[in-house]
Each structure stands twice: as C-alpha cells, then as structure tokens.
Design a protein around this motif. Sequence first.
Motif, PDB file in Angstrom:
ATOM      1  N   CYS A 189     -17.810  19.445  -5.248  1.00  0.00           N
ATOM      2  CA  CYS A 189     -18.316  19.369  -3.884  1.00  0.00           C
ATOM      3  C   CYS A 189     -19.825  19.106  -3.930  1.00  0.00           C
ATOM      4  N   THR A 190     -20.332  18.580  -2.834  1.00  0.00           N
ATOM      5  CA  THR A 190     -21.766  18.353  -2.656  1.00  0.00           C
ATOM      6  C   THR A 190     -22.357  19.563  -1.959  1.00  0.00           C
ATOM      7  N   TRP A 191     -23.424  20.093  -2.509  1.00  0.00           N
ATOM      8  CA  TRP A 191     -24.132  21.197  -1.857  1.00  0.00           C
ATOM      9  C   TRP A 191     -25.580  20.776  -1.657  1.00  0.00           C
ATOM     10  N   TRP A 192     -25.957  20.676  -0.422  1.00  0.00           N
ATOM     11  CA  TRP A 192     -27.339  20.320  -0.084  1.00  0.00           C
ATOM     12  C   TRP A 192     -27.807  19.081  -0.851  1.00  0.00           C
ATOM     13  N   TYR A 193     -27.051  18.017  -0.668  1.00  0.00           N
ATOM     14  CA  TYR A 193     -27.412  16.674  -1.167  1.00  0.00           C
ATOM     15  C   TYR A 193     -27.344  16.519  -2.686  1.00  0.00           C
ATOM     16  N   GLY A 194     -26.870  17.545  -3.373  1.00  0.00           N
ATOM     17  CA  GLY A 194     -26.747  17.443  -4.830  1.00  0.00           C
ATOM     18  C   GLY A 194     -25.387  17.960  -5.277  1.00  0.00           C
ATOM     19  N   TYR A 203     -14.914  21.328  -9.698  1.00  0.00           N
ATOM     20  CA  TYR A 203     -15.274  22.571  -9.012  1.00  0.00           C
ATOM     21  C   TYR A 203     -15.073  22.330  -7.523  1.00  0.00           C
ATOM     22  N   SER A 204     -14.425  23.278  -6.862  1.00  0.00           N
ATOM     23  CA  SER A 204     -14.144  23.157  -5.439  1.00  0.00           C
ATOM     24  C   SER A 204     -14.359  24.508  -4.781  1.00  0.00           C
ATOM     25  N   PHE A 205     -15.157  24.543  -3.724  1.00  0.00           N
ATOM     26  CA  PHE A 205     -15.401  25.802  -3.016  1.00  0.00           C
ATOM     27  C   PHE A 205     -14.354  26.016  -1.919  1.00  0.00           C
ATOM     28  N   THR A 206     -14.066  24.970  -1.136  1.00  0.00           N
ATOM     29  CA  THR A 206     -13.126  25.154  -0.020  1.00  0.00           C
ATOM     30  C   THR A 206     -11.802  24.404  -0.197  1.00  0.00           C
ATOM     31  N   GLY A 207     -11.604  23.762  -1.349  1.00  0.00           N
ATOM     32  CA  GLY A 207     -10.291  23.181  -1.633  1.00  0.00           C
ATOM     33  C   GLY A 207     -10.189  21.667  -1.567  1.00  0.00           C
ATOM     34  N   ASN A 208     -11.198  20.977  -1.008  1.00  0.00           N
ATOM     35  CA  ASN A 208     -11.104  19.513  -0.880  1.00  0.00           C
ATOM     36  C   ASN A 208     -11.111  18.828  -2.245  1.00  0.00           C
ATOM     37  N   SER A 209     -12.074  19.178  -3.071  1.00  0.00           N
ATOM     38  CA  SER A 209     -12.159  18.561  -4.405  1.00  0.00           C
ATOM     39  C   SER A 209     -10.932  18.922  -5.234  1.00  0.00           C
ATOM     40  N   LYS A 210     -10.424  20.124  -5.027  1.00  0.00           N
ATOM     41  CA  LYS A 210      -9.247  20.576  -5.767  1.00  0.00           C
ATOM     42  C   LYS A 210      -8.031  19.692  -5.464  1.00  0.00           C
ATOM     43  N   SER A 245     -18.211  13.029  -5.903  1.00  0.00           N
ATOM     44  CA  SER A 245     -18.757  14.185  -5.211  1.00  0.00           C
ATOM     45  C   SER A 245     -18.210  14.191  -3.800  1.00  0.00           C
ATOM     46  N   SER A 246     -17.508  15.261  -3.491  1.00  0.00           N
ATOM     47  CA  SER A 246     -16.893  15.339  -2.172  1.00  0.00           C
ATOM     48  C   SER A 246     -17.933  15.876  -1.193  1.00  0.00           C
ATOM     49  N   ASN A 247     -17.986  15.285  -0.005  1.00  0.00           N
ATOM     50  CA  ASN A 247     -19.072  15.609   0.928  1.00  0.00           C
ATOM     51  C   ASN A 247     -18.607  15.385   2.354  1.00  0.00           C
ATOM     52  N   ALA A 248     -19.480  15.729   3.284  1.00  0.00           N
ATOM     53  CA  ALA A 248     -19.152  15.582   4.701  1.00  0.00           C
ATOM     54  C   ALA A 248     -19.990  14.473   5.332  1.00  0.00           C
ATOM     55  N   GLY A 249     -20.385  13.512   4.505  1.00  0.00           N
ATOM     56  CA  GLY A 249     -21.120  12.363   5.021  1.00  0.00           C
ATOM     57  C   GLY A 249     -22.533  12.231   4.486  1.00  0.00           C
ATOM     58  N   TRP A 250     -22.997  13.250   3.783  1.00  0.00           N
ATOM     59  CA  TRP A 250     -24.349  13.222   3.235  1.00  0.00           C
ATOM     60  C   TRP A 250     -24.282  13.445   1.724  1.00  0.00           C
ATOM     61  N   LEU A 251     -24.089  12.361   1.014  1.00  0.00           N
ATOM     62  CA  LEU A 251     -23.906  12.420  -0.437  1.00  0.00           C
ATOM     63  C   LEU A 251     -25.209  12.722  -1.169  1.00  0.00           C
TER      64      LEU A 251
HETATM   65  C1  LIG Z   1     -23.405  25.281   0.453  1.00  0.00           C
HETATM   66  C2  LIG Z   1     -22.876  23.999   1.034  1.00  0.00           C
HETATM   67  C3  LIG Z   1     -23.707  22.910   1.143  1.00  0.00           C
HETATM   68  C4  LIG Z   1     -23.227  21.697   1.607  1.00  0.00           C
HETATM   69  N1  LIG Z   1     -24.058  20.626   1.622  1.00  0.00           N
HETATM   70  C5  LIG Z   1     -23.578  19.401   1.982  1.00  0.00           C
HETATM   71  C6  LIG Z   1     -24.416  18.229   1.925  1.00  0.00           C
HETATM   72  O1  LIG Z   1     -25.569  18.267   1.508  1.00  0.00           O
HETATM   73  N2  LIG Z   1     -23.880  17.032   2.302  1.00  0.00           N
HETATM   74  C7  LIG Z   1     -22.580  16.937   2.756  1.00  0.00           C
HETATM   75  O2  LIG Z   1     -22.155  15.831   3.109  1.00  0.00           O
HETATM   76  N3  LIG Z   1     -21.767  18.022   2.809  1.00  0.00           N
HETATM   77  C8  LIG Z   1     -22.230  19.245   2.418  1.00  0.00           C
HETATM   78  N4  LIG Z   1     -21.397  20.353   2.448  1.00  0.00           N
HETATM   79  C9  LIG Z   1     -19.967  20.136   2.805  1.00  0.00           C
HETATM   80  C10 LIG Z   1     -19.088  19.954   1.578  1.00  0.00           C
HETATM   81  O3  LIG Z   1     -19.703  19.165   0.574  1.00  0.00           O
HETATM   82  C11 LIG Z   1     -17.775  19.253   1.939  1.00  0.00           C
HETATM   83  O4  LIG Z   1     -17.115  19.974   2.953  1.00  0.00           O
HETATM   84  C12 LIG Z   1     -16.860  19.104   0.738  1.00  0.00           C
HETATM   85  O5  LIG Z   1     -15.773  18.264   1.040  1.00  0.00           O
HETATM   86  C13 LIG Z   1     -16.336  20.448   0.266  1.00  0.00           C
HETATM   87  O6  LIG Z   1     -15.630  20.292  -0.950  1.00  0.00           O
HETATM   88  P1  LIG Z   1     -14.781  21.499  -1.558  1.00  0.00           P
HETATM   89  O7  LIG Z   1     -13.706  21.829  -0.526  1.00  0.00           O
HETATM   90  O8  LIG Z   1     -14.196  20.949  -2.804  1.00  0.00           O
HETATM   91  O9  LIG Z   1     -15.680  22.659  -1.768  1.00  0.00           O
HETATM   92  C14 LIG Z   1     -21.866  21.575   2.008  1.00  0.00           C
HETATM   93  C15 LIG Z   1     -21.040  22.702   1.926  1.00  0.00           C
HETATM   94  C16 LIG Z   1     -21.521  23.898   1.438  1.00  0.00           C
HETATM   95  C17 LIG Z   1     -20.611  25.081   1.355  1.00  0.00           C
END
Ligand SMILES: Cc1cc2nc3c(=O)[nH]c(=O)nc-3n(C[C@H](O)[C@H](O)[C@H](O)COP(=O)(O)O)c2cc1C
Length: 162
Positions: free
Chosen positions: A79-84, A9-16, A107-113
């Motif tokens: 993707c990671t959403w709010w630490y989960g 599952y990917s919201f913004t394309g990174n995981s995709k 789990s793809s994230n921005a530094g907070w897994l």
């Molecule tokens: C609703 C929401 C919550 C997020 N929460 C976190 C988080 O808790 N930790 C983190 O490191 N990144 C968080 N992010 C950033 C995404 O996890 C990160 O950009 C990821 O690479 C996006 O993957 P995607 O493009 O496959 O959706 C969050 C993004 C969204 C939209």
Amino acid sequence: MTDTLVIYYSFTGNSKKVANYVKDKLNADILELEPQIPFSSDYDEVVAEWQNNDIKRDVEIKKVDKDLSKYKKIVLITCTWWYGISPVMKKFLKEYDLSNKDIIIASSNAGWLGHCFKDYETLLPNSNIKGELDLVFSSNEHERDKMLTSKSDIDNWIKKLN
Ligand SMILES: Cc1cc2nc3c(=O)[nH]c(=O)nc-3n(C[C@H](O)[C@H](O)[C@H](O)COP(=O)(O)O)c2cc1C
C-alpha cells in the motif's frame, strides 16, 4: 517448484487481494510481510501517525521465513502511505537482499501514488525492475476496497516478468 515469489504488505486488504490474484496467475509462492507490533486498528489514527513517511522512517518487521535465494523472479506489492511505499515494505527492502533478481513493483493507492516507484528504485539499486503498476482503488471512504485499475492492466504488468 516455482522460481517466482509474490511479496506483499497490506494494511486494509487491497494489496492482499491483488497479491493472491497474481500468485494464482503465476503459480507463484507468496509471502506476507508483517510489522512486529501491529498498527492501530483505527484507520484515521494510523493515517495521522504516519504523516511523516520519510524513506528513513520505518518499523520493525517479523522475520521472513522463506529462503529468498530460491527465487529468480519477485513481485512486490504494497500500500501507499503518504506518497511513499509503506514503512513495512521499506524495512523489508533494507533488511533483505534482492540483488540481481527480476522484479515487478506495484503500489496500491487511492489516486496519489507520489514517489512510490522512486522509493522502490532507491531501495533496489542492484535489481532488475521490469515493470511498475499504479494500482488504484477508490478514495471514497465508503468503498475504499473498490479497484479502479483493470484486471487487464494487472495481467499486462505480470507479463513483464517473463
Ligand atoms: C497511513 C495511510 C496513508 C495513506 N496515504 C496515501 C497516499 O499518500 N496516497 C494515496 O493515494 N492513498 C493513500 N492511502 C490509501 C491507501 O494507499 C489505499 O487505500 C490502498 O489501496 C490501501 O491498500 P491496502 O488495503 O493494501 O492497505 C493511505 C492510507 C493509509 C492508511
């Protein structure tokens, strides 16, 4: 015929992007998970809406059109959403049975897994989790699609499935 399925599952394309890379590397099939009702296209709105991303809170997802029993090996990327892990991935793992399969998780994230690996483990009690990947992208809002994890880290993670 392949025995490996990449599910993401990917919201913004990174995981995709990574899911497609892994699919090509492993000659695997691929399955994209989707919410039944799309999330808002306003990034900040979605971030605010999902501040409570509890393991019990999930969303309805579209029915999966693949016969999961055909696959022995599964790659999970969300993707990671709010630490989960994302609510879409959570719902999938609650609704579909991946017992006894070999699985690697990312789990793809921005530094907070946060507790993503723990979420996967909780929802996959009868699966054989063989490897985890902390898939890091930039937290800079102007380059959220810049991958910081190296290709070789991804390649080494994939090898754990064999
Ligand atoms: C609703 C929401 C919550 C997020 N929460 C976190 C988080 O808790 N930790 C983190 O490191 N990144 C968080 N992010 C950033 C995404 O996890 C990160 O950009 C990821 O690479 C996006 O993957 P995607 O493009 O496959 O959706 C969050 C993004 C969204 C939209």
